[in-house]
Design a protein around this motif. Structure first.
Motif, PDB file in Angstrom:
ATOM      1  N   GLN A  21       0.866  -1.153  -0.045  1.00  0.00           N
ATOM      2  CA  GLN A  21       0.010  -0.040   0.040  1.00  0.00           C
ATOM      3  C   GLN A  21       0.870   1.259   0.006  1.00  0.00           C
ATOM      4  OE1 GLN A  21      -3.266   0.228  -0.463  1.00  0.00           O
ATOM      5  NE2 GLN A  21      -4.038  -1.879  -0.084  1.00  0.00           N
ATOM      6  N   ARG A  47      -7.902  -4.533   7.056  1.00  0.00           N
ATOM      7  CA  ARG A  47      -7.938  -3.090   6.938  1.00  0.00           C
ATOM      8  C   ARG A  47      -6.330  -2.678   6.711  1.00  0.00           C
ATOM      9  NH1 ARG A  47      -6.604  -0.554  12.186  1.00  0.00           N
ATOM     10  NH2 ARG A  47      -6.294  -2.142  13.562  1.00  0.00           N
ATOM     11  N   PRO A  50      -2.335   0.890  10.569  1.00  0.00           N
ATOM     12  CA  PRO A  50      -2.568   2.253  10.729  1.00  0.00           C
ATOM     13  C   PRO A  50      -1.236   2.995  10.873  1.00  0.00           C
ATOM     14  CG  PRO A  50      -3.224   0.920  12.716  1.00  0.00           C
ATOM     15  CD  PRO A  50      -2.924   0.015  11.483  1.00  0.00           C
ATOM     16  N   VAL A  53      -0.304   3.833   7.382  1.00  0.00           N
ATOM     17  CA  VAL A  53      -1.141   5.125   6.920  1.00  0.00           C
ATOM     18  C   VAL A  53      -0.587   6.367   7.708  1.00  0.00           C
ATOM     19  CG1 VAL A  53      -3.427   6.305   7.201  1.00  0.00           C
ATOM     20  CG2 VAL A  53      -3.077   3.927   6.690  1.00  0.00           C
ATOM     21  N   GLU A  54       0.028   6.274   8.936  1.00  0.00           N
ATOM     22  CA  GLU A  54       0.649   7.605   9.473  1.00  0.00           C
ATOM     23  C   GLU A  54       1.832   7.941   9.082  1.00  0.00           C
ATOM     24  OE1 GLU A  54       1.747   8.755  14.111  1.00  0.00           O
ATOM     25  OE2 GLU A  54       0.982   6.862  13.747  1.00  0.00           O
ATOM     26  N   ALA A  57       1.053   9.736   5.472  1.00  0.00           N
ATOM     27  CA  ALA A  57       0.614  11.027   5.925  1.00  0.00           C
ATOM     28  C   ALA A  57       1.573  12.013   6.172  1.00  0.00           C
ATOM     29  CB  ALA A  57      -0.317  10.951   7.222  1.00  0.00           C
ATOM     30  N   ASP A  62      -1.889  10.325   1.336  1.00  0.00           N
ATOM     31  CA  ASP A  62      -3.232   9.943   2.140  1.00  0.00           C
ATOM     32  C   ASP A  62      -3.596   8.518   1.469  1.00  0.00           C
ATOM     33  OD1 ASP A  62      -5.586   9.385   3.412  1.00  0.00           O
ATOM     34  OD2 ASP A  62      -6.765  11.160   2.686  1.00  0.00           O
ATOM     35  N   THR A  64      -5.676   6.247   3.236  1.00  0.00           N
ATOM     36  CA  THR A  64      -6.756   5.895   4.042  1.00  0.00           C
ATOM     37  C   THR A  64      -7.928   5.468   3.259  1.00  0.00           C
ATOM     38  OG1 THR A  64      -7.858   8.132   4.217  1.00  0.00           O
ATOM     39  CG2 THR A  64      -6.182   7.493   5.951  1.00  0.00           C
ATOM     40  N   ASN A  66      -7.823   3.561   0.580  1.00  0.00           N
ATOM     41  CA  ASN A  66      -7.288   2.354  -0.015  1.00  0.00           C
ATOM     42  C   ASN A  66      -7.856   1.085   0.907  1.00  0.00           C
ATOM     43  OD1 ASN A  66      -5.912   3.784  -1.571  1.00  0.00           O
ATOM     44  ND2 ASN A  66      -3.873   3.111  -1.125  1.00  0.00           N
ATOM     45  N   THR A  67      -7.913  -0.285   0.404  1.00  0.00           N
ATOM     46  CA  THR A  67      -8.778  -1.171   1.126  1.00  0.00           C
ATOM     47  C   THR A  67      -7.830  -2.340   0.641  1.00  0.00           C
ATOM     48  OG1 THR A  67     -10.767  -0.407   0.764  1.00  0.00           O
ATOM     49  CG2 THR A  67     -10.533  -2.610   1.444  1.00  0.00           C
TER      50      THR A  67
END
Length: 137
Positions: A21, A47, A50, A53-54, A57, A62, A64, A66-67
């Motif tokens: 990702q 999911r 996290p 993701v951070e 960011a 971003d 967030t 995405n799956t």
């Protein structure tokens, strides 16, 4: 769906929640519409990680929305370049495709300060990939 005039890249890791990702996020950001970007996992999580993701960011990217997605034969067939990240032999092999295996630490369960170097390594690899796939006009 890929476009014939531009290359398609598929990033694959086991859970499609971290490494793949982050790589897809960087490729979308750095290549824009010059490359079609896909990512999938052999055993996708429910999911995104996290901490991944951070970490993204912090780079202004971003991911967030995405799956995690299941790896399909069709995704491999549509891709010109398949980059695996620790998924072993679960990726189907098709003649004429370019395959690379990026040995990267799995960020699952790691704190942010240990995920940042993984993220930065991914960025360097994606920047090199963009330079190869989208040479200057």
């Amino acid at each position: 769906m890929t476009t014939p005039s531009r290359p398609a890249v598929l990033f694959v890791c086991v859970h499609n929640a971290g490494r793949s990702q982050m790589a897809a996020g960087y490729l979308r950001e750095l290549a824009g519409d010059r490359v079609d970007v896909l990512s999938a996992g052999s055993e996708p999580a429910d999911r995104l990680n996290p901490v991944a993701v951070e970490a993204m960011a912090e780079e202004g990217i971003d991911i967030t929305a995405n799956t995690p997605a299941i790896l399909t034969t069709e995704a491999v067939r549509e891709s010109d370049v398949v980059i695996t990240m620790g998924c072993g032999d679960t990726c189907p092999i098709f003649p004429g495709k370019r395959y690379e295996d990026w040995e990267l630490t799995d960020p699952a369960g790691l704190p942010l300060d240990q995920v940042r170097p993984i993220r930065d390594d991914i960025r360097r690899r994606v920047e090199a990939l963009v330079a190869e796939l989208t040479p200057a006009d």
